[in-house]
Motif scaffolding. Sequence first.
Motif, PDB file in Angstrom:
ATOM      1  N   LYS A 179      -5.475  -0.640  14.816  1.00 13.10           N
ATOM      2  CA  LYS A 179      -6.373   0.295  14.149  1.00 13.10           C
ATOM      3  C   LYS A 179      -7.212  -0.469  13.138  1.00 13.10           C
ATOM      4  N   GLU A 180      -8.506  -0.196  13.080  1.00 10.85           N
ATOM      5  CA  GLU A 180      -9.372  -0.868  12.125  1.00 10.85           C
ATOM      6  C   GLU A 180      -8.901  -0.556  10.699  1.00 10.85           C
ATOM      7  N   SER A 181      -8.858  -1.602   9.860  1.00  8.68           N
ATOM      8  CA  SER A 181      -8.384  -1.465   8.486  1.00  8.68           C
ATOM      9  C   SER A 181      -9.329  -2.176   7.536  1.00  8.68           C
ATOM     10  N   ASP A 182      -9.329  -1.741   6.288  1.00  6.81           N
ATOM     11  CA  ASP A 182     -10.047  -2.450   5.234  1.00  6.81           C
ATOM     12  C   ASP A 182      -9.197  -3.638   4.817  1.00  6.81           C
ATOM     13  N   MET A 183      -9.791  -4.821   4.771  1.00  7.98           N
ATOM     14  CA  MET A 183      -9.076  -6.051   4.434  1.00  7.98           C
ATOM     15  C   MET A 183      -9.828  -6.775   3.328  1.00  7.98           C
ATOM     16  N   GLU A 184      -9.151  -7.794   2.737  1.00 11.18           N
ATOM     17  CA  GLU A 184      -9.757  -8.607   1.690  1.00 11.18           C
ATOM     18  C   GLU A 184      -9.278 -10.041   1.830  1.00 11.18           C
TER      19      GLU A 184
ATOM     20  N   PHE B 233       1.936  -2.297   8.292  1.00 14.31           N
ATOM     21  CA  PHE B 233       2.399  -3.430   7.499  1.00 14.31           C
ATOM     22  C   PHE B 233       1.689  -3.454   6.154  1.00 14.31           C
ATOM     23  N   THR B 234       2.399  -3.912   5.122  1.00 15.82           N
ATOM     24  CA  THR B 234       1.780  -4.324   3.872  1.00 15.82           C
ATOM     25  C   THR B 234       2.098  -5.790   3.742  1.00 15.82           C
TER      26      THR B 234
ATOM     27  N   ASN C 258      -2.961  -6.799   1.796  1.00 14.98           N
ATOM     28  CA  ASN C 258      -3.653  -6.034   2.827  1.00 14.98           C
ATOM     29  C   ASN C 258      -2.638  -5.118   3.510  1.00 14.98           C
ATOM     30  N   THR C 259      -3.028  -3.868   3.698  1.00 15.10           N
ATOM     31  CA  THR C 259      -2.205  -2.918   4.440  1.00 15.10           C
ATOM     32  C   THR C 259      -2.960  -2.563   5.712  1.00 15.10           C
TER      33      THR C 259
ATOM     34  N   LEU D 174       3.147 -21.487  -0.282  1.00 10.69           N
ATOM     35  CA  LEU D 174       2.663 -20.117  -0.257  1.00 10.69           C
ATOM     36  C   LEU D 174       3.809 -19.162   0.051  1.00 10.69           C
ATOM     37  N   VAL D 175       3.898 -18.076  -0.708  1.00 10.08           N
ATOM     38  CA  VAL D 175       4.910 -17.051  -0.469  1.00 10.08           C
ATOM     39  C   VAL D 175       4.208 -15.829   0.106  1.00 10.08           C
ATOM     40  N   THR D 176       4.751 -15.322   1.197  1.00  6.72           N
ATOM     41  CA  THR D 176       4.221 -14.129   1.848  1.00  6.72           C
ATOM     42  C   THR D 176       5.317 -13.078   1.854  1.00  6.72           C
ATOM     43  N   GLU D 177       4.998 -11.898   1.319  1.00  4.99           N
ATOM     44  CA  GLU D 177       5.934 -10.775   1.337  1.00  4.99           C
ATOM     45  C   GLU D 177       5.388  -9.723   2.295  1.00  4.99           C
ATOM     46  N   VAL D 178       6.246  -9.281   3.216  1.00  4.50           N
ATOM     47  CA  VAL D 178       5.825  -8.330   4.240  1.00  4.50           C
ATOM     48  C   VAL D 178       6.774  -7.141   4.242  1.00  4.50           C
ATOM     49  N   THR D 179       6.194  -5.941   4.186  1.00  8.83           N
ATOM     50  CA  THR D 179       6.973  -4.738   4.458  1.00  8.83           C
ATOM     51  C   THR D 179       6.401  -4.139   5.736  1.00  8.83           C
TER      52      THR D 179
END
Length: 117
Positions: free
Chosen positions: A68-73, A48-49, A62-63, A37-42
Amino acid sequence: MAFAGKWETESQEGYDAFCKLVGIPDEVIAKGRDYKLVTEVTQNGNTFTWTQLYPANAKVTNTFTVDKESDMETIGGKKFKATVHMNGGKLTVDFPNYHHTSEIVGASSLRHPHPAL
């Protein structure tokens, strides 16, 4: 702790049990068992993205901003709201069926073990 970068899975703990828990079919589990698995993080401060790249060009992005509550998938396309926390250099978040923790280990490894069931 800076998480920004491109990370490849070195090892997986509890992979089969985890996949079964989140409802992944056996044939998909078998195909992904040796996939790195490759994970890219900015990262921009506490925002974070986070993109995970799966076989067959599938990806989930996911950003979020820490605490803070965020929309995720999920990889299965399930949308939900969650709050990511940072504790002791580890990012933690509760997904619908599991708790996810990621941390930097050494100089070049991102660790996100599958949860113990």
